[in-house]
Write a protein that holds these residues in place. Structure first.
Motif, PDB file in Angstrom:
ATOM      1  N   SER A 145      50.516  42.221  34.514  1.00  0.00           N
ATOM      2  CA  SER A 145      51.264  42.769  35.642  1.00  0.00           C
ATOM      3  C   SER A 145      51.126  44.277  35.815  1.00  0.00           C
ATOM      4  O   SER A 145      51.709  44.853  36.735  1.00  0.00           O
ATOM      5  N   MET A 147      49.149  50.121  41.052  1.00  0.00           N
ATOM      6  CA  MET A 147      49.998  49.484  40.049  1.00  0.00           C
ATOM      7  C   MET A 147      50.771  50.531  39.268  1.00  0.00           C
ATOM      8  O   MET A 147      50.339  51.682  39.163  1.00  0.00           O
ATOM      9  N   SER A 179      42.719  45.278  46.949  1.00  0.00           N
ATOM     10  CA  SER A 179      43.547  46.395  47.403  1.00  0.00           C
ATOM     11  C   SER A 179      43.965  46.245  48.856  1.00  0.00           C
ATOM     12  O   SER A 179      43.190  45.772  49.693  1.00  0.00           O
ATOM     13  N   LYS A 213      43.138  43.268  50.710  1.00  0.00           N
ATOM     14  CA  LYS A 213      44.298  42.418  50.911  1.00  0.00           C
ATOM     15  C   LYS A 213      44.713  42.502  52.380  1.00  0.00           C
ATOM     16  O   LYS A 213      44.457  43.517  53.027  1.00  0.00           O
ATOM     17  N   ASP A 258      44.044  45.011  40.810  1.00  0.00           N
ATOM     18  CA  ASP A 258      44.772  45.643  41.907  1.00  0.00           C
ATOM     19  C   ASP A 258      44.604  47.162  41.832  1.00  0.00           C
ATOM     20  O   ASP A 258      44.530  47.737  40.743  1.00  0.00           O
ATOM     21  N   GLU A 308      52.165  42.197  41.641  1.00  0.00           N
ATOM     22  CA  GLU A 308      52.878  41.284  42.531  1.00  0.00           C
ATOM     23  C   GLU A 308      52.810  39.876  41.944  1.00  0.00           C
ATOM     24  O   GLU A 308      51.742  39.261  41.893  1.00  0.00           O
ATOM     25  N   ASP A 354      47.656  42.435  38.447  1.00  0.00           N
ATOM     26  CA  ASP A 354      48.341  42.754  39.701  1.00  0.00           C
ATOM     27  C   ASP A 354      49.833  42.802  39.431  1.00  0.00           C
ATOM     28  O   ASP A 354      50.347  42.014  38.634  1.00  0.00           O
TER      29      ASP A 354
END
Length: 232
Positions: A33, A56, A83, A105, A53, A11, A9
């Motif tokens: 990341s 990205m 997501s 999410k 995720d 974030e 991810d």
């Protein structure tokens, strides 16, 4: 050995939050990341589950998932998308790329933990590799990747205890079988040898039965304790 989870991810707060919570549940958690970094790490650590995720930089979630599914060494890895895009089209795209599940999410940690547990139940962990083996020719003891060369009496004592895992050997029986009935030894001789063995192979394997003697326990099974958490 426990389950390995790779979280990919971009974030940082999500990486830290999810990693912290999953590690509290007993999982070994790795992070990346972006998709490119995540793919390299997946090839290195061979996780049981990847939390991925969708949006990205460098390599997005869909392309990363496709690359995972095209890698022979990662084809059996479970992949779950995380997501903020919850549309039907986005979910179908994730499943089409080869995902096993899709979680929207913002992440509700109790939901994520429940889904992770359910997915990992489908995966059978290999038998423990840290069990003890004894080489009688070289007086060596192996536990996992470690090898110990033991003095003769320590070796004989461990060999006796390991001969019948779970059986209680009384102090009298140990004295008789290791030192012999005609040899006089001090009352603390067994205790000294047991302490040295524990220092080498681990305290959890040789169990003291107070006032009676000792026994050798098989390798403990992996446990995954349940805990509570919140949302990000």
């Amino acid at each position: 050995m426990g389950y390995r989870i790779l979280l990919i991810d971009d974030e940082q707060d999500i990486l830290e939050f999810v990693k912290y919570n999953l590690e509290r549940d007993g999982y070994e958690v790795f992070t990346a990341s972006d998709g490119a970094e995540g793919l390299q790490k997946a090839l290195a650590v061979k996780p049981h589950l990847i939390l991925l995720d969708m949006m990205m930089p460098v390599l997005d979630g869909i392309e990363t998932c496709k690359a995972i599914r095209n890698s022979p060494s990662l084809q059996n890895v479970m992949v779950v998308f995380l997501s903020a895009v919850g549309s039907e089209e986005s979910q179908l795209g994730g499943y089409g790329a080869g995902a096993d599940d899709y979680i929207n999410k913002p992440i509700k940690m109790n939901i994520l933990r429940s889904r992770v547990q359910a997915i990992l139940k489908r995966i059978e962990l290999p038998a423990p590799t840290d069990d003890i083996s004894i080489d009688t020719e070289h007086y060596e003891v192996r536990r996992g990747s470690e090898t110990f060369v033991l003095p003769r009496k320590e070796f004989a004592l461990l060999q006796l205890l390991c001969s019948q895992p779970g059986k209680l050997f009384t102090r009298e029986e140990i004295y008789s079988r290791i030192w012999g009935d005609k040899v006089v030894v001090g009352d603390r001789t067994i205790d000294v040898h047991i302490r040295k063995l524990r220092q080498k192979i681990g305290d959890e394997r040789i169990v003291t039965v107070k006032g009676m003697g000792y026994k050798f326990e098989p390798a403990p099974a992996y446990k995954n304790d349940d805990k509570q958490q919140n949302t990000i």
